[in-house]
Design a protein around this motif. Structure first.
Motif, PDB file in Angstrom:
ATOM      1  N   SER A 286       0.836  -1.209   0.000  1.00  0.00           N
ATOM      2  CA  SER A 286       0.000   0.000   0.000  1.00  0.00           C
ATOM      3  C   SER A 286       0.869   1.257   0.000  1.00  0.00           C
ATOM      4  N   LEU A 287       2.053   1.175   0.603  1.00  0.00           N
ATOM      5  CA  LEU A 287       2.973   2.308   0.599  1.00  0.00           C
ATOM      6  C   LEU A 287       3.505   2.574  -0.806  1.00  0.00           C
ATOM      7  N   VAL A 288       3.717   1.503  -1.563  1.00  0.00           N
ATOM      8  CA  VAL A 288       4.160   1.658  -2.946  1.00  0.00           C
ATOM      9  C   VAL A 288       3.078   2.357  -3.759  1.00  0.00           C
ATOM     10  N   TYR A 289       1.840   1.911  -3.588  1.00  0.00           N
ATOM     11  CA  TYR A 289       0.734   2.548  -4.295  1.00  0.00           C
ATOM     12  C   TYR A 289       0.641   4.026  -3.930  1.00  0.00           C
ATOM     13  N   THR A 290       0.819   4.335  -2.646  1.00  0.00           N
ATOM     14  CA  THR A 290       0.755   5.727  -2.198  1.00  0.00           C
ATOM     15  C   THR A 290       1.854   6.561  -2.835  1.00  0.00           C
ATOM     16  N   GLU A 291       3.066   6.010  -2.901  1.00  0.00           N
ATOM     17  CA  GLU A 291       4.183   6.724  -3.517  1.00  0.00           C
ATOM     18  C   GLU A 291       3.922   6.993  -4.996  1.00  0.00           C
ATOM     19  N   LEU A 292       3.315   6.032  -5.682  1.00  0.00           N
ATOM     20  CA  LEU A 292       3.061   6.182  -7.114  1.00  0.00           C
ATOM     21  C   LEU A 292       1.946   7.176  -7.404  1.00  0.00           C
ATOM     22  N   MET A 293       1.051   7.376  -6.435  1.00  0.00           N
ATOM     23  CA  MET A 293      -0.138   8.195  -6.709  1.00  0.00           C
ATOM     24  C   MET A 293      -0.137   9.574  -6.073  1.00  0.00           C
ATOM     25  N   ASN A 294       0.871   9.899  -5.259  1.00  0.00           N
ATOM     26  CA  ASN A 294       0.865  11.256  -4.720  1.00  0.00           C
ATOM     27  C   ASN A 294       1.749  12.171  -5.553  1.00  0.00           C
ATOM     28  N   PHE A 295       1.524  13.465  -5.413  1.00  0.00           N
ATOM     29  CA  PHE A 295       2.262  14.459  -6.186  1.00  0.00           C
ATOM     30  C   PHE A 295       3.515  14.933  -5.446  1.00  0.00           C
ATOM     31  N   GLY A 296       3.748  14.395  -4.249  1.00  0.00           N
ATOM     32  CA  GLY A 296       4.876  14.856  -3.449  1.00  0.00           C
ATOM     33  C   GLY A 296       6.215  14.369  -3.950  1.00  0.00           C
ATOM     34  N   GLY A 297       6.241  13.250  -4.657  1.00  0.00           N
ATOM     35  CA  GLY A 297       7.506  12.713  -5.155  1.00  0.00           C
ATOM     36  C   GLY A 297       7.463  12.528  -6.656  1.00  0.00           C
ATOM     37  N   ASP A 298       7.861  11.326  -7.087  1.00  0.00           N
ATOM     38  CA  ASP A 298       7.825  11.020  -8.513  1.00  0.00           C
ATOM     39  C   ASP A 298       6.408  10.654  -8.937  1.00  0.00           C
ATOM     40  N   GLU A 299       6.108  10.903 -10.212  1.00  0.00           N
ATOM     41  CA  GLU A 299       4.768  10.655 -10.737  1.00  0.00           C
ATOM     42  C   GLU A 299       4.852   9.850 -12.028  1.00  0.00           C
ATOM     43  N   ILE A 300       3.692   9.445 -12.515  1.00  0.00           N
ATOM     44  CA  ILE A 300       3.609   8.673 -13.757  1.00  0.00           C
ATOM     45  C   ILE A 300       3.307   9.624 -14.913  1.00  0.00           C
ATOM     46  N   TYR A 301       4.127   9.538 -15.963  1.00  0.00           N
ATOM     47  CA  TYR A 301       3.955  10.397 -17.136  1.00  0.00           C
ATOM     48  C   TYR A 301       3.941   9.545 -18.405  1.00  0.00           C
ATOM     49  N   PHE A 302       3.264  10.061 -19.425  1.00  0.00           N
ATOM     50  CA  PHE A 302       3.281   9.450 -20.751  1.00  0.00           C
ATOM     51  C   PHE A 302       4.209  10.266 -21.650  1.00  0.00           C
ATOM     52  N   LYS A 303       4.945   9.570 -22.511  1.00  0.00           N
ATOM     53  CA  LYS A 303       5.817  10.287 -23.440  1.00  0.00           C
ATOM     54  C   LYS A 303       6.061   9.443 -24.688  1.00  0.00           C
ATOM     55  N   GLN A 304       6.075  10.118 -25.821  1.00  0.00           N
ATOM     56  CA  GLN A 304       6.398   9.455 -27.079  1.00  0.00           C
ATOM     57  C   GLN A 304       7.903   9.576 -27.307  1.00  0.00           C
ATOM     58  N   GLU A 305       8.564   8.442 -27.493  1.00  0.00           N
ATOM     59  CA  GLU A 305      10.014   8.412 -27.668  1.00  0.00           C
ATOM     60  C   GLU A 305      10.348   7.832 -29.040  1.00  0.00           C
ATOM     61  N   PRO A 306      10.515   8.678 -30.050  1.00  0.00           N
ATOM     62  CA  PRO A 306      10.838   8.177 -31.392  1.00  0.00           C
ATOM     63  C   PRO A 306      12.114   7.342 -31.415  1.00  0.00           C
TER      64      PRO A 306
END
Length: 631
Positions: A286-306
């Motif tokens: 649950s701590l991992v899920y919290t880390e992935l979903m809060n804005f305080g640290g690293d976040e999930i981003y989408f990016k196109q990498e040619p």
């Protein structure tokens, strides 16, 4: 029919005119003052009483000065009639000015009172609108404030709830002291009332979050969504609405309401049930899920990498130094979290990664990766799963789903004992759980706070103990019951050398600090987790596909596994090597957990997601690697 008298007609006209407000009263006083001034000026002129034969205009000006300032009359000279007229106009002025001051004062008080009630319309654009009020609002606002830090211009959050405006502002100020570059505006009104809804300017909002409220939260949410999507004043562009639903039967209703709009409902009971079931078997999840979903640290981003086009997913895993690859979003929008290592990244595909910020997602460009081949561990034999014993203390609406979820993970012959004070829970379970293939469930009634009861249950004989918060109690009372139970369990555990995990659900994040004394293996703050997800989705709707895949029991999931199965412990090793070790098993490494920091809140309880891959860490045999794997 009796004809109204002149007095009645005048009274009706007067009441009707006065009801128009302060402007009408001020206008009436102005007209009355003008009449007094010009009538008296005309009398003075006609009677020839003016001391210096002043004109009608000059006499009117003299009367106006005395109306505004009674002290002006002190220097008047002339005949008796002239002085009498000036005295009359002065007294009239005193009356008018006094009445004017009173009207203005009352008008200002009424306006301030109206502002205090929060009934004035919001004149904002591109704001985040929150409808409803509950304890989740503080987490949602805090997270959006963090997300808004990257916005150059000032950001705005508007809250519309059926609460007193001042009380809402005070509550937010007490819980969130620094709003940084974000302004928080509160308005009082019902989110399901079309007139009240217009106050919050929903048609110019970039995203709308609807919070559960009232005794029947699903009904309230459905009405609120309906008030937005079917509003006669709705905008042509689709709305972006994020909300939560408890009953699965209501999910289709909400989706139907959003046929023209982007409505993203989170099925809260199922989500929390899955997290509890998974976390009960691997502490820290649950701590991992919290880390992935809060804005305080690293976040999930989408990016196109040619530059990654044509490469396999396995090759791309080592392409970033300061970001961590999680999966691929195909050109058609399909999400593949940790796909097969030989999956090709096609032109038009996007990768989604964990990163500090979107401008930090940079390909390392390193042709030779520093791998410590000597530290890589060969995969050992997988032991056959054994039947498990699970003790569930307490009960809530997620309980039945938790039992069903556990049935997907445990070996055949496993046992579950449920102890709670819910009357005839066994009959309720037969209807809600259905047929289980791997577990046998028994129910016992009792007070989970009782030390004698906990001793008689022999908790140390169980592999996992799950303490659920009672949903029929008020939030703080439910958490108090949980805390007492946890303290007894920890004391029992410390007197016995048999290891067993304790997983607890809390309702209020603030109570987690109190529970630290119990040294529980993991806490699941259910409302907090849902709040984090809603805040993330309000900022990036594309994340719904990632979250759906992440919590789906089918396919790849997040696991915490022994680091000793991947690399040699006790020696410094970089995360490139750890990532390669996971890749060779068909898994995606996201980070690690250090057992030495398990109970250190300042260090995120040992959770390290998206570590810099070149940095070396010495792991102990008890440390864990965080991976996305099939099982």
């Amino acid at each position: 029919m009796k004809t109204p008298t002149l007095k009645q007609r005048f009274q009706y006209w007067f009441d009707n005119y006065m009801s128009r407000g302060p402007v009408a009263l001020i206008t009436a006083l102005f007209v009355l003052s003008a009449m007094i001034i010009f009538v008296i000026a005309a009398l003075v002129k006609v009677t020839g009483s003016a001391p210096n034969n002043e004109s009608l205009f000059e006499l009117a000006w003299m009367g106006l000065l005395r109306t505004l300032d009674s002290g002006t009359m002190g220097g008047d000279q002339g005949g008796f009639f002239f002085l009498l007229m000036m005295l009359m106009v002065t007294f009239g002025g005193i009356f008018v000015v006094s009445a004017l001051i009173g009207i203005i004062n009352n008008g200002l008080e009424d306006k301030l009172d109206e502002l205090r009630k929060g009934r004035s319309a919001v004149l904002e654009n591109d704001h985040t609108l929150i409808l409803g009020w509950n304890t989740q609002i503080f987490t949602v606002i805090s997270e959006i404030i963090l997300a808004n830090e990257s916005r150059k211009s000032g950001a705005v959050i508007v809250v519309l709830a059926d609460q007193d405006k001042v009380e809402m502002e005070d509550a937010i100020s007490d819980r969130i002291s620094d709003t940084k570059n974000t302004r928080v505006i509160c308005r009082s009104g019902s989110p399901i009332d079309l007139t009240d809804l217009e106050i919050s300017s929903p048609h110019t909002a970039r995203s709308i979050i609807v919070l559960a409220d009232g005794a029947d939260p699903d009904t309230h949410i459905i009405k609120s969504v309906l008030a937005i999507t079917n509003n006669p004043n709705r905008r042509a562009e689709p709305y972006h609405i994020v909300t939560q639903i408890r009953d699965p039967k209501n999910m289709d209703v909400v989706k139907m309401l959003g046929a023209k709009d982007l409505v993203q409902p989170i099925l809260t009971n199922d989500l929390i049930a899955r997290v509890v079931a998974q976390t009960s078997r691997q502490s820290g999840l649950s701590l991992v899920y919290t880390e992935l979903m809060n804005f305080g640290g690293d976040e999930i981003y989408f990016k196109q990498e040619p530059e990654l086009s044509g490469k396999t997913y396995g090759e791309a895993l080592l392409a970033y130094e300061t970001s961590t690859l999680m999966g691929i979003r195909k050109a058609d929008g399909t999400i593949a979290m940790s796909p097969a290592m030989d999956t090709r990244i096609q032109s038009g595909d996007q990768v989604f990664v964990i990163a500090e910020d979107d401008n930090k997602i940079i390909l390392s460009g390193t042709s030779r990766i520093s791998l410590d081949e000597s530290l890589l561990q060969v995969s050992g034999a997988v032991s056959k799963p054994k039947p498990e014993k699970v003790l569930v203390l307490g009960w809530n609406r997620s309980g039945a789903t938790i039992i069903r979820e556990l049935d997907n993970y445990v070996a055949k012959g496993s046992q579950v004992l449920i102890v709670s004070d819910i009357f005839e829970l066994d009959k309720q379970l037969k209807l809600e759980i259905g047929k289980l293939k791997n577990q046998k469930v028994t129910v016992q009634e009792g007070d989970i706070r009782s030390r004698d009861l906990l001793e008689s249950l022999e908790a140390t004989e169980y592999d996992h103990v799950i303490v659920l918060a009672y949903s029929h109690l008020e939030q703080q009372e439910a958490d108090a019951v949980t805390l007492i139970t946890l303290l007894h369990l920890r004391d029992i555990a410390e007197r016995d050398e048999t290891p067993f995990s304790i997983i607890s659900e809390m309702l209020d994040l603030r109570n987690r600090e109190l529970a630290e004394a119990a040294k529980v293996d993991d806490f699941i703050v259910s409302e907090h987790l849902i709040s984090l997800m809603m805040a993330q989705l309000s900022e990036n709707s594309e994340l719904m596909g990632v979250f759906t895949d992440m919590f789906d029991p089918e396919g790849a999931e997040i696991y915490l596994k022994p680091i000793s199965d991947y690399v040699t412990t006790g020696q410094p090793v970089n995360f490139y090597t750890v990532t390669e070790a996971a890749r060779r098993r068909g898994e995606t490494a996201l980070g690690y957990r250090l057992v030495s920091e398990n109970h250190d809140a300042d260090k995120a309880y040992g959770i390290h997601t998206n570590p810099k891959k070149s940095e070396r860490v010495s792991f102990s045999a008890d440390d864990k690697i965080i991976v996305i794997a099939e099982g």
